[in-house]
Write a protein that holds these residues in place. Structure first.
Motif, short mmCIF file in Angstrom:
data_model
loop_
_atom_site.label_atom_id
_atom_site.label_comp_id
_atom_site.label_asym_id
_atom_site.label_seq_id
_atom_site.Cartn_x
_atom_site.Cartn_y
_atom_site.Cartn_z
N GLY A 1 26.24 72.26 51.49
CA GLY A 1 25.36 72.62 53.23
C GLY A 1 23.66 72.33 52.66
O GLY A 1 23.29 71.50 53.58
N GLU A 2 23.13 72.93 52.17
CA GLU A 2 21.79 73.54 51.77
C GLU A 2 21.44 72.45 52.38
O GLU A 2 19.77 71.92 52.44
CB GLU A 2 21.22 74.37 50.73
N PHE A 3 21.68 70.94 50.95
CA PHE A 3 20.81 69.91 50.70
C PHE A 3 21.05 69.14 52.31
O PHE A 3 19.91 68.77 53.32
CB PHE A 3 21.13 68.90 49.55
N LEU A 4 22.89 68.71 52.69
CA LEU A 4 23.35 68.08 53.65
C LEU A 4 22.39 67.91 54.70
O LEU A 4 22.02 67.24 55.61
CB LEU A 4 24.82 67.49 53.30
N THR A 5 22.46 69.62 55.21
CA THR A 5 22.26 69.66 56.59
C THR A 5 21.03 70.73 56.63
O THR A 5 19.98 71.26 57.59
CB THR A 5 23.58 70.69 56.93
N SER A 6 19.69 70.35 55.93
CA SER A 6 18.86 70.88 55.69
C SER A 6 17.32 70.14 56.82
O SER A 6 17.72 68.62 56.32
CB SER A 6 18.53 71.25 54.82
N TYR A 7 16.45 70.28 57.09
CA TYR A 7 15.60 69.74 57.62
C TYR A 7 14.58 69.21 57.34
O TYR A 7 14.60 69.21 55.87
CB TYR A 7 15.07 70.80 59.34
N THR A 8 14.24 68.12 57.53
CA THR A 8 12.73 67.80 56.84
C THR A 8 11.88 68.99 55.78
O THR A 8 11.63 69.91 57.08
CB THR A 8 12.00 66.96 57.59
N ALA B 1 12.12 75.79 52.48
CA ALA B 1 12.84 74.37 51.24
C ALA B 1 12.52 74.13 50.60
O ALA B 1 11.94 72.56 50.11
CB ALA B 1 12.12 73.05 52.66
N ASN C 1 17.49 76.87 50.16
CA ASN C 1 16.82 75.36 50.97
C ASN C 1 17.61 76.51 52.37
O ASN C 1 18.20 77.34 52.09
CB ASN C 1 17.29 74.85 51.11
N ALA D 1 19.29 75.86 56.52
CA ALA D 1 19.70 74.78 56.51
C ALA D 1 21.26 75.36 57.90
O ALA D 1 21.09 76.43 57.73
CB ALA D 1 20.74 73.92 55.13
N ASP E 1 23.57 74.91 58.33
CA ASP E 1 25.04 74.69 57.71
C ASP E 1 24.91 76.46 57.91
O ASP E 1 26.30 77.64 57.46
CB ASP E 1 25.60 74.68 56.07
#
Ligand SMILES: Cc1ncc(COP(=O)(O)O)c(C=O)c1O
Ligand SMILES: Cc1ncc(COP(=O)(O)O)c(C=O)c1O
Lengths: 452, 412, 452, 412
Positions: free
Chosen positions: C93-100, C107, D89, D91, D93
């Motif tokens: 999730g930390e990759f998939l749903t992170s923003y630019t 980030a 990160n 996110a 989630d």
């Protein structure tokens, strides 16, 4: 090799630091004659991902997939739709690859999840407390019988004829070693359960009556009179739930007086998986908690006064009690419990009730459709999402004949009770929310054909 | 509404979390995440299901009247709740796991993928066998590997974890002794054994006695020999043992036990350290469980599920429980269950669980084994032993490993 | 509805706090006549997961899956085996749903990944610097042409006839608006590339020569002479790599003098996906970095002196430069870049070289097998994992006829160059590590049949 | 070996990370994870591939001689490296994302599952069309939804992100103007527009001029009207705009622009806030991109991939780029590509990308749309607007939202 971080030069360097000439030096404790010098004969060497995927894919390809055929099997394992987020969440590395939460400071995630899981199970079953999971329903059932024996100090349990025959099998096997006496019986192909017989049989030696709800034929009977009768004789009522989704629609065993409620949690989050891994549910009244097997996550406060979770009452765990332990269970079904609790959280009260209603409504439709086939009779008065038909022919060959028509058309009682003549024509059909109208059409026409 | 009272607050604050240094260096817990029961609501759901009409006519008058008390979350809330909770765990995916008597190892993602193939994940245990031949083939292939790697005679695949495997092994032993009309009452277990060993022996109806250890951290052979006799049904030995040492006298122990009419159970939780280098079958062992969630890398999952197949000697094979997978003369794969056991396996001691065992662990373990092959598995054992001895050497100055001088350690 | 956390009572409460009577009050700015009062006609209402999965599953089921047939297509998209851990990791999730990663303090994960990705791409292409990704190879190719124009201040680019026709199409489209002149040509079905022609055509007006390596027919030509010729006239060499795996075996364009190297990164980590999303690779010499389009992650130190990563040179990003920006690219292919870099990290130098060797070896075997079919001729002298055959019949109908035999037997040049007579008999065949011997057998016999 | 010099160190320490308060409350960065180039080795790999014999005879003499410099990691090391990095990160989630002009929303896991169905994930873009009809059907179905939701005439599906969609829209406009023999040089863009708007206009060969805003944070209609004339090709308006406000004069703006012979481009990045409540087609808009990775919830992935389909008015439809999906008279689905465009779509302005667009985003967006349906999408818009106004109200005491009094905000 892709899973091994050491290179040959690492290995040489490490050996040097250790002061060993070769890796063999580290196996000196193994008697010479027991040491294998080379590779074991006849076994293949390491293989690439592609190759392993192909080999296992070929085996997988030989199976008839439930989701790719009209599918109506139940009898202790149910096919429900699992929201995609469940599998996503249980694959988080921090859940998937974490250890048993013996060190609470690095396992708060698992511990809180288990705490929430326990609460859900306790509420669903109408009990005070639940543990953090057992292997599956069948082993949980034996643990409950054994626990009832410890509580009542009696050695005879009466098992309803509606209890899943595999559960009966596990209990019978264990009892043959522990010296417990079990009364068991074969079910009758009739609308009535054996509640009356059970009530009659309970006596002062009885530790527990064990009743499945809904039972192996899908029948539902009020547990309250049985509980009452048991309690009157100082015995406990152990209720077994193999389809927890049912409890979204019908009363919980706890409400009706069951002292210990165990179940199979596979229906929620876990999937069919050819029978395992599943997750055993175990709940009871608070007064019995110290006799309860397995692990228990409990709430506490940490050094700074913040809430935290730990394994509590682990005095009961075998690593402390050793030969006086109440059970030997150690590794249980952590990740399946996680899947169960995530699915249950997504459903919530509202979703579970609706899911249960939908299952029941579809099963009612299915039952009426099938009972209209000439010669086919519906055995049940009451049922949740599973019911039993009496066919005009033997059910076992009928099931195989339906496979040839591309339909997975239920479980024949002949498979579960081989050689029991009266049950030969019994066919148990489960209808869940995953069944479409087209599936029912396909089953109806296949069954019509094979009943001719 | 109160939450499960299984969570009562201990009177002393801090419990185990508060004692001494922690791995993360944190003394307080990190992120706090509210309980589901503080967050969710009974009328919230993360699953869309249409309301179905239910008349109740067919529910035997047992329709639920009260609320259950199960709060729900929408999908985004649920994803956040569990994602945040996950971050409060440490795990192999984050770093080394220096803990305990278990072999924690990398869990290849290929295995997860394989276990989720619909042909394995989406088949029912009671499907007609002709529709699940591939699944039975998996069980059979894995069984064959386990037999070959251990040099034993057969394997019971259905036990659901190590402790369940121990139980299976002891029940085989009890059945064999009963069968020869020589029931015995005592099982000998070393003090250092994992708690499940004595617990299992007790669970199986035996009296447990301790075997003393010698100064080198191994079984005291002489003391053991002295104790053997007609009341001793079995000894349970962990090898490599829980101190990480190989029992050099294993074969002698087995011989002595057999001579005294007993049988030998080996706790194989640490088999990882010797696979491909030593075959338990060559050491006179009668039964040994293998934790697939340790040696063959199915993920630990915060406490399971696992699987505990038990390899058996020829003497114990006839008593193995039902069901098991068998390759028929025509090349097809079938289960031996209650219905055909009479003919094929009449002395089975019974059944240990519903259905046929931990399929999801079997697929993962077989993927792991096929990936490594005979050479890779041997390398795994060598690397495990190498790593353990290397770490031991590095720590020697710092810590005092009681048995460090008494021979190479095997895995920890 | 399952994705919406608000309940009706939440909504009422919020409206009250805002002081609005109804939700309509919040849409007052929308002119009355543009406000929709009810639902849009004819559109279905919300649906359950099961139902959506069924609907989309039905569409998926109509497609012929590459992994379930002998499969030999390439021409800019290649089927390679992707290790299972790649998909696992990109779904965190930390990759998939992170923003630019505009806010570096939240980030760092994405930024370090992009930094590593850039380094891998730069090394693979033999260049100094690479950016954090473009949409795909075709758009990267146009950006390179446009960048070369900015650097040289010239407006004519010469495109090799071996450049993928879709890439030519994109460039031609863009050039028609920007006023750039492009020289393009149709390839010949011959072993020799058009290198000599290109060299001849370069003049003082030429901004860049654009050469694909290996080219659309799978041919490989030395870029050094072209680079030399270009540089002699003050032009740049832009190299285009549609199959980065090739660079595990053959020299990088950078080594041979290319000034800008762009490519399609789909081969590693990303998968076929019917053409997108893919990931554009973009690298160049350091001296040109300020003209480079897209984002760039760079190393820095944080307030406490620890290493950290940020988007650097973002003066070039359109949100600062606006109408003077070098490119308008914003959202690019972050997650595909992650997949690429994870796959590349798993391979490493050793794995990439072996993968490349295996591809080439299998393609050589395949080429020899197929060239032995009567009437079939191998066009290429050199190739990596893809080569062109001249069939005795038109290739387009041959491909359809092979589909009827269950074989996905390559890309016909007729599909890529409709109406170009000389290319009608050309069939481009890609053979990767995913192709088995049985697949080659199936292709060989299907092709033999359709060439009769 | 040095790493990519694209990472040079700025002379000033701290860069943007050092300024002021951070969301996490941390001023220093958390966990440090070494660079791959500090961890990996050229001879390490996490993929098992047998060595293949390569003679080089068929490589045109171009065999690699030097090392590339790509360190590898074994699978466990790689899993740890990226898992650890991911934890640095923030996110969706993990919690709310209060950032920027993008609509960050929950990414349903169903969409991820659907996108990975082999029938979508494992098909080649150049497969014969009869083998990918289901994929073309997905594109066509999604296109139909977008047309219906926007009330526009057609949609160009191939653009790869919002900015690419802007480019597509402007190129349609340029082509239409060229087609009517009236090329124009200027595109008007409000000051508040997202940077991609002017950048795109420049990229498409236009001169960019600013449209002034009025005090209410909207386009100054009078100033705009005054500026319109025969040199203005188009105006680009963001609606709802980047300040979160709806342009109440949108229809009037469109009419004025059309009257002056220009065309209207709408930046639909914030379409999320009005979907199901307002149709751009009713506001006189000629072209509008939709960010599927915002409005229709394909995950942001730390910066893509996205997709930017552009809905078009009847006037612009003939110029839409190739390829696109079409339902044929016989019910089959086919692509309109270069080869059949001459007959079916002769005025196409060309091609914007290789192949047919962002299939992986299309499947996700379609799953999202089907899940919500017409009612759910409208609810999403209402909830977005409700949330935004609620937060605005809550913050009023604390912050000074410049346009807070000038009408309800739409999404931020
Ligand atoms: C030595 C030993 N024996 C037995 C067990 C019990 O195995 P399981 O937890 O799989 O039941 C374990 C692990 O916990 C162990 O380490
Ligand atoms: C208002 C607006 N317009 C355009 C864009 C550009 O879209 P993309 O990043 O998808 O290219 C964005 C998002 O970044 C935006 O917020």
């Amino acid at each position: 090799m892709r899973y091994l971080p050491l290179s040959d030069s690492d290995r040489r360097e490490m050996l040097e630091k250790i002061g060993a000439k070769s890796i063999d030096d580290l196996f000196v404790d193994v008697p010479r004659e027991a040491r294998l010098d080379g590779l074991i004969d006849g076994l293949p060497l390491h293989a690439s991902e592609i190759s392993v995927e192909r080999q296992l894919g070929a085996m997988a390809g030989k199976n008839m997939v439930a989701g790719q055929a009209p599918f109506f099997l139940g009898c202790g394992a149910y096919r429900h739709h699992i929201p995609a987020s469940v599998d996503h969440l249980i694959q988080r590395g921090e859940f998937l690859t974490s250890y048993t939460p013996y060190q609470p400071e690095i396992a708060q995630g698992t511990l809180q999840v288990l705490f929430e899981f326990q609460t859900q199970v306790a509420r669903l079953f109408g009990c005070d407390v639940a543990n953090a999971s057992m292997y599956d329903g069948s082993t949980a059932c034996w643990e409950a019988i054994s626990m009832a024996g410890r509580i009542t100090r009696r050695k005879k349990a009466i098992l309803s004829s509606g209890l899943h025959p595999h559960y009966v099998g596990v209990a019978t096997t264990m009892a043959s070693f522990t010296g417990d006496a079990l009364e068991t019986a074969i079910p009758e192909l009739a609308a009535k359960t054996d509640a009356e017989r059970l009530i009659e049989r309970i006596d002062e030696e009885t530790s527990a009556v064990v009743v499945q709800y809904p039972d192996i034929l899908g029948r539902i009977a009020d547990l309250a009179p049985i509980a009452e009768a048991a309690h009157a004789k100082g015995a406990l009522l152990v209720a077994v739930v193999t389809e927890p989704v049912a409890l979204g629609l019908i009363k919980s065993p706890g409400e009706m007086g069951a002292d210990i409620v165990v179940g199979e949690g596979q229906s929620l989050g876990v999937g069919l998986q050819f029978g395992g891994p599943y997750v055993g549910l175990f709940a009871c009244a608070e007064k019995f908690v110290r006799q309860m097997p397995g692990r228990l996550a409990g709430e506490t406060v940490d050094a700074t006064g913040k809430r935290g979770f730990v394994l509590t009452l682990s005095t009961r765990e075998q690593h402390i009690r050793r030969e006086k332990a109440t059970s030997n269970i150690c590794t249980n079904s952590g990740l399946c419990a996680l899947a169960f609790t995530v699915h249950m959280t997504l459903l919530g009260e509202k979703g579970l009730r609706r899911l249960a209603s939908l299952n029941h409504a579809r099963a009612c439709e299915g039952a009426d459709r099938l009972a209209a086939i000439p010669g086919v009779e519906l055995v049940n008065d009451g049922f949740f999402n599973e019911f039993t038909l009496r066919l005009p022919v033997e059910a076992r060959p009928a099931v195989h004949a339906m496979v040839e028509r591309g339909v997975l058309g239920g479980v024949s009682l002949g498979r579960l009770y081989p050689g029991v003549g009266e049950l030969e024509k019994g066919l148990v059909i489960a209808v869940t929310e995953t069944v479409t109208n087209e599936d029912v059409d396909a089953l109806e026409s296949a069954l019509r054909e094979v009943c001719r | 509404m109160t939450v499960n009272p299984s969570g009562w607050r201990p009177t002393a604050s801090g419990a185990s979390a508060a004692g001494g240094e922690t791995v993360t260096g944190n003394r307080a817990l990190m992120l706090e995440e509210p309980l589901l029961f503080e967050r969710g609501r009974l009328d919230q759901t993360g699953v869309d299901i249409a309301e179905a009409k239910v008349t109740g006519a067919r529910l035997g008058g047992l329709e639920r009247s009260r609320d259950i008390g199960l709060p729900g979350l929408s999908e985004p809330e649920a994803v956040r709740h569990y994602t945040r909770l996950s971050r409060q765990n440490y795990a192999i995916d984050l770093g080394l796991f220096p803990l305990g008597s278990c072999t924690m190892k990398h869990n290849p993602r290929l295995n997860e993928k394989v276990a989720r193939m619909p042909g394995f994940a989406d088949i029912h245990p009671l499907q007609p066998q002709e529709t699940v031949e591939g699944a039975i083939e998996v069980i059979h292939s894995l069984a064959q590997w386990l037999i070959d790697l251990t040099g034993m005679h057969s394997v019971a695949m259905s036990p659901k974890a190590g402790a369940h495997g121990e139980l299976c092994g002891l029940l085989c032993i009890r059945s064999a002794l009963q069968d020869r009309g020589d029931p015995r009452a005592v099982v000998l277990v070393p003090q250092s054994a994992h708690g499940t060993n004595p617990a299992t022996a007790a669970f199986a109806g035996y009296r447990v006695e301790s075997i003393p250890a010698n100064k080198a951290g191994r079984v005291d052979l002489d003391a053991l020999k002295a104790r053997l006799g007609p009341d001793v049904a079995a000894v349970m030995i962990t090898n490599p043992n829980t101190c990480g040492l190989f029992e050099p006298d294993m074969k002698e122990i087995s011989d002595a036990v057999h001579e005294a009419g007993g049988l030998v159970y080996c706790d194989g939780a640490n088999f990882n350290a010797i696979v491909g280098r030593v075959r338990p079958g060559d050491l006179g062992i009668d039964a040994m469980h293998i934790n697939l969630h340790k040696t063959f890398s199915t993920p630990h999952g915060g406490g399971g599920p696992g699987a505990g197949p038990v390899v058996l000697s020829e003497a114990l094979t006839p008593f193995a429980p039902l069901p098991f997978a068998s390759k028929m003369a025509d090349g097809s794969y079938r289960l031996v269950e209650e219905e055909n056991a009479g003919e094929m396996h009449p002395k089975a001691f019974g059944r240990m669980t519903a259905f046929h065992g931990q399929m999801g662990m079997f697929t993962r373990a077989l993927a792991y084994i096929l990936s490594h092959g005979a050479d890779g598995l041997r390398q795994v054992a060598e690397d495990a032993v190498l790593n353990a001895n290397y770490v031991l050497r590095q720590l020697e100055d710092v810590l005092d490993a009681p048995f460090a001088k008494s021979g190479p350690c095997m895995h920890e």
